[in-house]
Design a protein around this motif. Structure first.
Motif, PDB file in Angstrom:
ATOM      1  N   ALA A 151     -20.388 -30.054 -27.483  1.00  0.00           N
ATOM      2  CA  ALA A 151     -19.719 -28.760 -27.635  1.00  0.00           C
ATOM      3  C   ALA A 151     -19.068 -28.360 -26.320  1.00  0.00           C
ATOM      4  O   ALA A 151     -19.633 -28.566 -25.232  1.00  0.00           O
ATOM      5  N   VAL A 152     -17.870 -27.780 -26.425  1.00  0.00           N
ATOM      6  CA  VAL A 152     -17.148 -27.305 -25.247  1.00  0.00           C
ATOM      7  C   VAL A 152     -17.708 -25.941 -24.858  1.00  0.00           C
ATOM      8  O   VAL A 152     -17.716 -25.002 -25.664  1.00  0.00           O
ATOM      9  N   ASP A 153     -18.169 -25.857 -23.610  1.00  0.00           N
ATOM     10  CA  ASP A 153     -18.769 -24.607 -23.139  1.00  0.00           C
ATOM     11  C   ASP A 153     -17.729 -23.670 -22.542  1.00  0.00           C
ATOM     12  O   ASP A 153     -17.750 -22.476 -22.794  1.00  0.00           O
ATOM     13  N   ASP A 154     -16.849 -24.198 -21.748  1.00  0.00           N
ATOM     14  CA  ASP A 154     -15.878 -23.334 -21.081  1.00  0.00           C
ATOM     15  C   ASP A 154     -14.631 -24.171 -20.765  1.00  0.00           C
ATOM     16  O   ASP A 154     -14.688 -25.412 -20.684  1.00  0.00           O
ATOM     17  N   SER A 155     -13.498 -23.492 -20.560  1.00  0.00           N
ATOM     18  CA  SER A 155     -12.236 -24.187 -20.288  1.00  0.00           C
ATOM     19  C   SER A 155     -11.410 -23.342 -19.329  1.00  0.00           C
ATOM     20  O   SER A 155     -11.407 -22.106 -19.397  1.00  0.00           O
ATOM     21  N   HIS A 156     -10.673 -24.063 -18.459  1.00  0.00           N
ATOM     22  CA  HIS A 156      -9.852 -23.366 -17.477  1.00  0.00           C
ATOM     23  C   HIS A 156      -8.627 -24.229 -17.172  1.00  0.00           C
ATOM     24  O   HIS A 156      -8.716 -25.466 -17.109  1.00  0.00           O
ATOM     25  N   THR A 157      -7.454 -23.591 -16.939  1.00  0.00           N
ATOM     26  CA  THR A 157      -6.197 -24.296 -16.627  1.00  0.00           C
ATOM     27  C   THR A 157      -5.701 -23.835 -15.272  1.00  0.00           C
ATOM     28  O   THR A 157      -5.757 -22.639 -14.936  1.00  0.00           O
ATOM     29  N   ALA A 158      -5.193 -24.791 -14.479  1.00  0.00           N
ATOM     30  CA  ALA A 158      -4.719 -24.483 -13.134  1.00  0.00           C
ATOM     31  C   ALA A 158      -3.492 -25.329 -12.814  1.00  0.00           C
ATOM     32  O   ALA A 158      -3.359 -26.481 -13.266  1.00  0.00           O
ATOM     33  N   ASP A 159      -2.589 -24.754 -12.023  1.00  0.00           N
ATOM     34  CA  ASP A 159      -1.400 -25.473 -11.552  1.00  0.00           C
ATOM     35  C   ASP A 159      -1.707 -26.202 -10.255  1.00  0.00           C
ATOM     36  O   ASP A 159      -2.508 -25.737  -9.435  1.00  0.00           O
ATOM     37  N   LEU A 160      -1.030 -27.315 -10.059  1.00  0.00           N
ATOM     38  CA  LEU A 160      -1.216 -28.096  -8.845  1.00  0.00           C
ATOM     39  C   LEU A 160      -0.078 -27.795  -7.878  1.00  0.00           C
ATOM     40  O   LEU A 160       1.079 -27.622  -8.280  1.00  0.00           O
ATOM     41  N   THR A 161      -0.381 -27.744  -6.598  1.00  0.00           N
ATOM     42  CA  THR A 161       0.610 -27.503  -5.559  1.00  0.00           C
ATOM     43  C   THR A 161       0.542 -28.613  -4.512  1.00  0.00           C
ATOM     44  O   THR A 161      -0.495 -29.268  -4.351  1.00  0.00           O
ATOM     45  N   TRP A 162       1.642 -28.773  -3.796  1.00  0.00           N
ATOM     46  CA  TRP A 162       1.714 -29.820  -2.778  1.00  0.00           C
ATOM     47  C   TRP A 162       0.915 -29.411  -1.546  1.00  0.00           C
ATOM     48  O   TRP A 162       1.116 -28.324  -0.990  1.00  0.00           O
ATOM     49  N   ASP A 163       0.039 -30.294  -1.102  1.00  0.00           N
ATOM     50  CA  ASP A 163      -0.784 -29.989   0.062  1.00  0.00           C
ATOM     51  C   ASP A 163      -0.434 -30.862   1.261  1.00  0.00           C
ATOM     52  O   ASP A 163      -1.208 -30.936   2.221  1.00  0.00           O
ATOM     53  N   GLY A 164       0.694 -31.522   1.240  1.00  0.00           N
ATOM     54  CA  GLY A 164       1.112 -32.413   2.322  1.00  0.00           C
ATOM     55  C   GLY A 164       0.837 -33.864   2.031  1.00  0.00           C
ATOM     56  O   GLY A 164       1.435 -34.740   2.657  1.00  0.00           O
ATOM     57  N   GLN A 165      -0.042 -34.138   1.108  1.00  0.00           N
ATOM     58  CA  GLN A 165      -0.355 -35.518   0.748  1.00  0.00           C
ATOM     59  C   GLN A 165      -0.234 -35.767  -0.751  1.00  0.00           C
ATOM     60  O   GLN A 165       0.151 -36.852  -1.162  1.00  0.00           O
ATOM     61  N   ALA A 166      -0.594 -34.781  -1.543  1.00  0.00           N
ATOM     62  CA  ALA A 166      -0.550 -34.928  -2.994  1.00  0.00           C
ATOM     63  C   ALA A 166      -0.490 -33.546  -3.628  1.00  0.00           C
ATOM     64  O   ALA A 166      -0.596 -32.520  -2.949  1.00  0.00           O
ATOM     65  N   LEU A 167      -0.285 -33.537  -4.936  1.00  0.00           N
ATOM     66  CA  LEU A 167      -0.348 -32.289  -5.694  1.00  0.00           C
ATOM     67  C   LEU A 167      -1.815 -32.039  -6.026  1.00  0.00           C
ATOM     68  O   LEU A 167      -2.433 -32.829  -6.748  1.00  0.00           O
ATOM     69  N   SER A 168      -2.357 -30.956  -5.511  1.00  0.00           N
ATOM     70  CA  SER A 168      -3.807 -30.743  -5.617  1.00  0.00           C
ATOM     71  C   SER A 168      -4.130 -29.307  -6.012  1.00  0.00           C
ATOM     72  O   SER A 168      -3.293 -28.405  -5.913  1.00  0.00           O
ATOM     73  N   THR A 169      -5.340 -29.146  -6.454  1.00  0.00           N
ATOM     74  CA  THR A 169      -5.900 -27.827  -6.750  1.00  0.00           C
ATOM     75  C   THR A 169      -7.413 -27.925  -6.750  1.00  0.00           C
ATOM     76  O   THR A 169      -7.976 -29.037  -6.895  1.00  0.00           O
ATOM     77  N   ILE A 170      -8.051 -26.804  -6.608  1.00  0.00           N
ATOM     78  CA  ILE A 170      -9.519 -26.725  -6.723  1.00  0.00           C
ATOM     79  C   ILE A 170      -9.820 -25.695  -7.805  1.00  0.00           C
ATOM     80  O   ILE A 170      -9.476 -24.512  -7.656  1.00  0.00           O
ATOM     81  N   VAL A 171     -10.412 -26.155  -8.858  1.00  0.00           N
ATOM     82  CA  VAL A 171     -10.726 -25.284  -9.999  1.00  0.00           C
ATOM     83  C   VAL A 171     -12.169 -24.798  -9.851  1.00  0.00           C
ATOM     84  O   VAL A 171     -13.091 -25.629  -9.738  1.00  0.00           O
TER      85      VAL A 171
END
Length: 200
Positions: A151-171
């Motif tokens: 069963a899915v407990d929780d869900s979240h969506t986030a955009d990635l941004t350029w951090d100088g090396q890759a497109l990253s995010t911390i959710v």
């Protein structure tokens, strides 16, 4: 004895000379004989011309081959000109350049920047995307947790941004104590990640 008696042998010889007509070869002049005032060369030329009279004028082999050679050269020059015109076209040049040059294929790679961590009731998921020649720099990810029953407990969506090396995010998201796995999917792609978490 004083009388002249005819000689039968002599009379027979005279009669044979008178009765024998001249032969055709002796009486008729030769059809191919030369005039009286012509020399040996004239007789030879007359006999040669009578023996060899060509029906058509003879053309030399080299004279016949010249037009064919010119025609082949003209066709070859036209072919070279057509190839040069095709190579001058930008699409053709680009296709040839791509066929002889190794160009990187566009791709995206989704991965965890570091291991997901659970701190009390908060789940932290560092995620990155490495994109090559995709023509876009806008990516987003979906993060959710799943319990032991699926069963899915929780869900979240986030955009990635350029951090100088890759497109990253911390959710960062609340986590259910019953959650066992965290899942991540790249929006618009079939790439997914999952990681087993330990909720205290």
């Amino acid at each position: 004895r004083g009388l002249n008696r005819p000689d039968p042998i002599a009379d027979t010889m005279r009669l044979s000379r008178v009765a024998t007509p001249p032969s055709a070869a002796q009486s008729a002049p030769s059809a191919q004989s030369a005039p009286a005032d012509s020399g040996p060369d004239a007789v030879l030329d007359a006999e040669t011309s009578a023996a060899f009279v060509p029906d058509e004028p003879i053309r030399s082999r080299s004279a016949v081959g010249v037009p064919r050679r010119r025609r082949r050269l003209a066709v070859g020059a036209a072919g070279v000109a057509a190839i040069a015109a095709l190579l001058a076209l930008p699409p053709v040049r680009a296709e040839l350049r791509d066929s002889f040059t190794r160009t990187p294929q566009p791709y995206t790679a989704l991965y965890f920047t570091s291991r997901p961590q659970v701190d009390g009731t908060v789940l932290t998921v560092p995620v990155s995307v490495h994109a090559v020649d995709t023509g876009t720099d806008a990516y987003s990810v979906r993060v959710w947790t799943v319990d032991a029953k699926g069963a899915v407990d929780d869900s979240h969506t986030a955009d990635l941004t350029w951090d100088g090396q890759a497109l990253s995010t911390i959710v960062s998201m609340p986590v259910n104590p019953a959650a066992e796995y965290v899942w991540v999917s790249l929006t618009g792609s079939d790439q997914t990640l999952h990681y087993k978490i330990a909720v205290a």
